[in-house]
Motif scaffolding. Structure first.
Motif, PDB file in Angstrom:
ATOM      1  N   ASP A 147      46.328  27.720  37.143  1.00  0.00           N
ATOM      2  CA  ASP A 147      45.378  27.766  38.251  1.00  0.00           C
ATOM      3  C   ASP A 147      45.924  28.616  39.388  1.00  0.00           C
ATOM      4  O   ASP A 147      47.148  28.766  39.559  1.00  0.00           O
ATOM      5  CB  ASP A 147      45.101  26.355  38.772  1.00  0.00           C
ATOM      6  N   ALA A 148      44.990  29.128  40.183  1.00  0.00           N
ATOM      7  CA  ALA A 148      45.385  29.868  41.389  1.00  0.00           C
ATOM      8  C   ALA A 148      45.927  28.901  42.433  1.00  0.00           C
ATOM      9  O   ALA A 148      45.676  27.687  42.393  1.00  0.00           O
ATOM     10  CB  ALA A 148      44.178  30.615  41.948  1.00  0.00           C
ATOM     11  N   THR A 153      45.597  33.153  45.412  1.00  0.00           N
ATOM     12  CA  THR A 153      46.643  34.056  44.962  1.00  0.00           C
ATOM     13  C   THR A 153      47.300  33.514  43.684  1.00  0.00           C
ATOM     14  O   THR A 153      47.106  32.350  43.316  1.00  0.00           O
ATOM     15  CB  THR A 153      47.706  34.242  46.056  1.00  0.00           C
ATOM     16  N   PRO A 154      48.089  34.349  42.988  1.00  0.00           N
ATOM     17  CA  PRO A 154      48.709  33.931  41.726  1.00  0.00           C
ATOM     18  C   PRO A 154      49.604  32.703  41.882  1.00  0.00           C
ATOM     19  O   PRO A 154      50.070  32.388  42.992  1.00  0.00           O
ATOM     20  CB  PRO A 154      49.518  35.156  41.307  1.00  0.00           C
ATOM     21  N   HIS A 168      47.182  37.793  35.910  1.00  0.00           N
ATOM     22  CA  HIS A 168      45.884  38.479  36.006  1.00  0.00           C
ATOM     23  C   HIS A 168      44.758  37.451  35.976  1.00  0.00           C
ATOM     24  O   HIS A 168      44.763  36.534  35.151  1.00  0.00           O
ATOM     25  CB  HIS A 168      45.709  39.472  34.855  1.00  0.00           C
ATOM     26  N   TRP A 169      43.818  37.622  36.896  1.00  0.00           N
ATOM     27  CA  TRP A 169      42.706  36.680  37.024  1.00  0.00           C
ATOM     28  C   TRP A 169      41.674  36.906  35.934  1.00  0.00           C
ATOM     29  O   TRP A 169      41.273  38.040  35.667  1.00  0.00           O
ATOM     30  CB  TRP A 169      42.061  36.831  38.394  1.00  0.00           C
ATOM     31  N   ARG A 173      37.575  31.861  32.582  1.00  0.00           N
ATOM     32  CA  ARG A 173      38.256  30.565  32.703  1.00  0.00           C
ATOM     33  C   ARG A 173      38.514  30.183  34.150  1.00  0.00           C
ATOM     34  O   ARG A 173      38.940  29.067  34.433  1.00  0.00           O
ATOM     35  CB  ARG A 173      39.585  30.591  31.939  1.00  0.00           C
ATOM     36  N   MET A 174      38.329  31.126  35.071  1.00  0.00           N
ATOM     37  CA  MET A 174      38.653  30.901  36.477  1.00  0.00           C
ATOM     38  C   MET A 174      40.112  30.468  36.607  1.00  0.00           C
ATOM     39  O   MET A 174      40.474  29.551  37.345  1.00  0.00           O
ATOM     40  CB  MET A 174      37.715  29.861  37.092  1.00  0.00           C
ATOM     41  N   GLN A 175      40.961  31.169  35.863  1.00  0.00           N
ATOM     42  CA  GLN A 175      42.395  30.942  35.909  1.00  0.00           C
ATOM     43  C   GLN A 175      43.114  32.280  35.767  1.00  0.00           C
ATOM     44  O   GLN A 175      42.525  33.296  35.364  1.00  0.00           O
ATOM     45  CB  GLN A 175      42.841  30.025  34.762  1.00  0.00           C
ATOM     46  N   TYR A 176      44.398  32.251  36.066  1.00  0.00           N
ATOM     47  CA  TYR A 176      45.268  33.396  35.829  1.00  0.00           C
ATOM     48  C   TYR A 176      45.932  33.249  34.461  1.00  0.00           C
ATOM     49  O   TYR A 176      46.229  32.141  34.023  1.00  0.00           O
ATOM     50  CB  TYR A 176      46.378  33.473  36.880  1.00  0.00           C
TER      51      TYR A 176
END
Length: 556
Positions: A147-148, A153-154, A168-169, A173-176
């Motif tokens: 998760d962000a 931010t990462p 990378h976003w 999935r709305m995740q990195y």
């Protein structure tokens, strides 16, 4: 899985007759498939082309070939981004072409080692396509997702070797997701045992097809910390740019959480257990860790249940000096006394060593000394295609670059294209005999044509003939291939050691500088000439006078 008919006879070999220790002290010739030989005329090398040149490789006197990746790939990183681990990319040919290559190599006495890139895959791999769809699908945790932070931010400060954040976003999935290299190279989640099982299954596929081993790309990148802690800033005294170029901020961190994790050891044991099911197979790991290279090499290769061998960047970077080599050899022997190193001066990722180390201009003498030195050191050896021709790094314009690494950090770092240009076989043929295409995937430097195989073959004193002679000499002297090493005290830029195996004891002395040097033989040593092609000196009494880049090898 359907049996491979071309390997049927191979499987009939009595396992007891297989030399399971063949890799120890072996010389492996690295082939970069895109640049070795283009048979179909599209400007890119292929498997049929490689097969047509295997007689040349066998004639060098090496023991094995290492093929850089030939798997199905979108080629964002030229094969180091795999989208199908069980098939050949159409640009290289077919599975049948691969089988014929293995059969031809084996008929010539050559083992076949293939690259395995399993720390990450391509984002075009079916596994990743499924993983990114949702957080609940069957492969949701096959890659490293996080998760962000609350501000978007990462998750942490981890960096990609190829520039920028390692995260990378993904809007689905709305995740990195983690990528230690290109954005298109998502990292697999080795904490998931299903991922380990799947990757070992992919490797078994190639073992069943008759390959003799694997070169394991970025072998210390398999695991990251589950806690996703920030990496600390590297201490000034520990700063080392051997893993990444000096202009890359990747060097500013001590990479203790994003790679080189202790969990890796258990997986390597699983991998070794798989290899042990197939007698005579081997592994060589690439360790990219500027702060902990030798420590990891010792951990990864010591004992009978880990990797067979590994290579670090001690000799793919650093300086060409007696002090550097003496320190590196001593550290290896101290930290990994029962481990095994694979030595290399050049490969597909670094500036060719003649350009890197021979700025003094004495290239011919240096080339001979470098060949004599690496083939006299303790360990197995990787020679990179064109090394035996004395090729220098190609100087390419920015417009010619295709390597994303070089494009990102140009001009201070020019990337890896300069060491990947096509082989030169014929000095007056189109594209040096590599291809009949109007345009090759990378240009062939005009200065390389004067080093073509046809100008050196059977020409006394040429780099090619020198390598052939030195390889034959190494093969004739077990002390060089499998023996112990004892470093001797020296002064100046002279490196000296003794190699011993059984009753054979060899003294090896090298002047690594561009000026004359002398070496006083230790008391009691009585050297006997053994006809080493690299010898350009002889003792007078107890003193050895060494010309620039001279070598002396003798039985004692």
């Amino acid at each position: 899985m359907t049996a491979n008919p071309l390997m049927t006879e191979q499987k009939k070999i009595d396992n007891a007759a297989i030399d399971a220790d063949w890799w120890r002290g072996a010389v492996i010739y690295q082939i970069y498939p895109r640049s070795f030989q283009d048979q179909d005329g599209d400007g890119v090398g292929d498997l049929v082309g490689i097969t047509s040149r295997l007689d040349y490789v066998a004639d060098l006197g090496v023991d094995a070939i290492w093929l850089s990746p030939v798997f199905t790939s979108p080629m964002k990183d030229f094969g180091y981004d795999v989208s199908n681990y069980r098939d050949i990319d159409p640009s290289f040919g077919t599975l049948e072409d691969f089988d014929r290559l293995v059969q031809k190599a084996h008929s010539l006495g050559l083992k076949v080692i293939i690259d395995q890139v399993i720390s990450h895959s391509s984002d075009k791999h079916a596994w990743f396509a499924e993983s990114r769809v949702s957080r609940t699908n069957a492969k949701a945790d096959w890659y490293v997702w996080a998760d962000a932070k609350p501000d978007g931010t990462p998750p942490n400060n981890w960096l990609s070797i190829f520039g920028g954040s390692a995260w990378h976003w993904d809007s689905r999935r709305m995740q990195y997701y983690l990528h230690n290299f290109l954005v298109s190279q998502p990292d697999l989640n080795f904490h998931n045992p299903d991922v380990q099982d799947a990757l070992l299954g992919e490797m078994r596929f190639w073992l069943e097809r008759g390959v003799d081993g694997f070169r394991l790309d970025t072998v210390n990148f398999y695991f990251c910390s589950l806690g996703l802690e920030n990496n600390p800033v590297v201490k000034a005294e520990d700063f080392n740019a051997s893993t990444a170029p000096a202009v890359n901020p990747y060097n500013f961190q001590e990479h203790i959480y994003d790679k080189s994790r202790p969990e890796n050891l258990a997986f390597l044991k699983r991998l070794r257990a798989l290899l042990d099911e197939y007698p005579g197979r081997t592994t060589v790991g690439e360790i990219g860790d500027s702060q902990h290279q030798l420590e990891l090499m010792a951990q990864y290769t010591s004992g009978e249940d880990m990797l067979h061998m590994a290579y670090t960047f001690d000799y793919l970077g650093g300086e060409f000096s007696a002090a550097h080599f003496h320190a590196a050899i001593a550290a290896t022997e101290q930290q990994a006394p029962d481990g095994w190193i694979c030595l290399a001066f050049s490969n597909h990722d670094v500036v060719r060593h003649v350009s890197r180390w021979a700025a003094h201009g004495q290239e011919a003498a240096f080339t001979r000394l470098a060949a004599t030195l690496i083939l006299s050191m303790r360990g197995s050896v990787c020679l990179y295609q064109g090394e035996e021709l004395g090729l220098k790094e190609a100087e390419l314009s920015f417009a010619d670059l295709v390597d994303p690494y070089g494009i990102e950090f140009w001009p201070e770092f020019k990337g890896r294209d300069g060491c990947r240009t096509p082989m030169v076989w014929q000095s007056h043929a189109a594209n040096g005999g590599f291809s009949i295409a109007n345009r090759t995937w990378l240009p062939i430097p005009a200065e390389h044509l004067s080093h073509a195989v046809d100008l050196q073959d059977k020409v006394e004193g040429s780099p090619l003939e020198f390598y052939r002679s030195m390889l034959a000499f190494r093969r004739a002297h077990p002390a060089l291939a499998k023996g112990s090493i004892e470093l001797l005290d020296t002064v100046g830029n002279v490196l000296a050691f003794i190699r011993q195996h059984g009753d054979e004891r060899l003294l090896c002395v090298f002047n690594m500088g561009d000026s004359e040097a002398s070496y006083v033989l230790p008391a009691g040593l009585v050297p006997t000439d053994i006809g080493c092609p690299g010898v350009t000196a002889a003792p007078v009494g107890d003193k050895l006078a060494l010309e620039p880049f001279a070598a002396y090898l003798a039985r004692i």
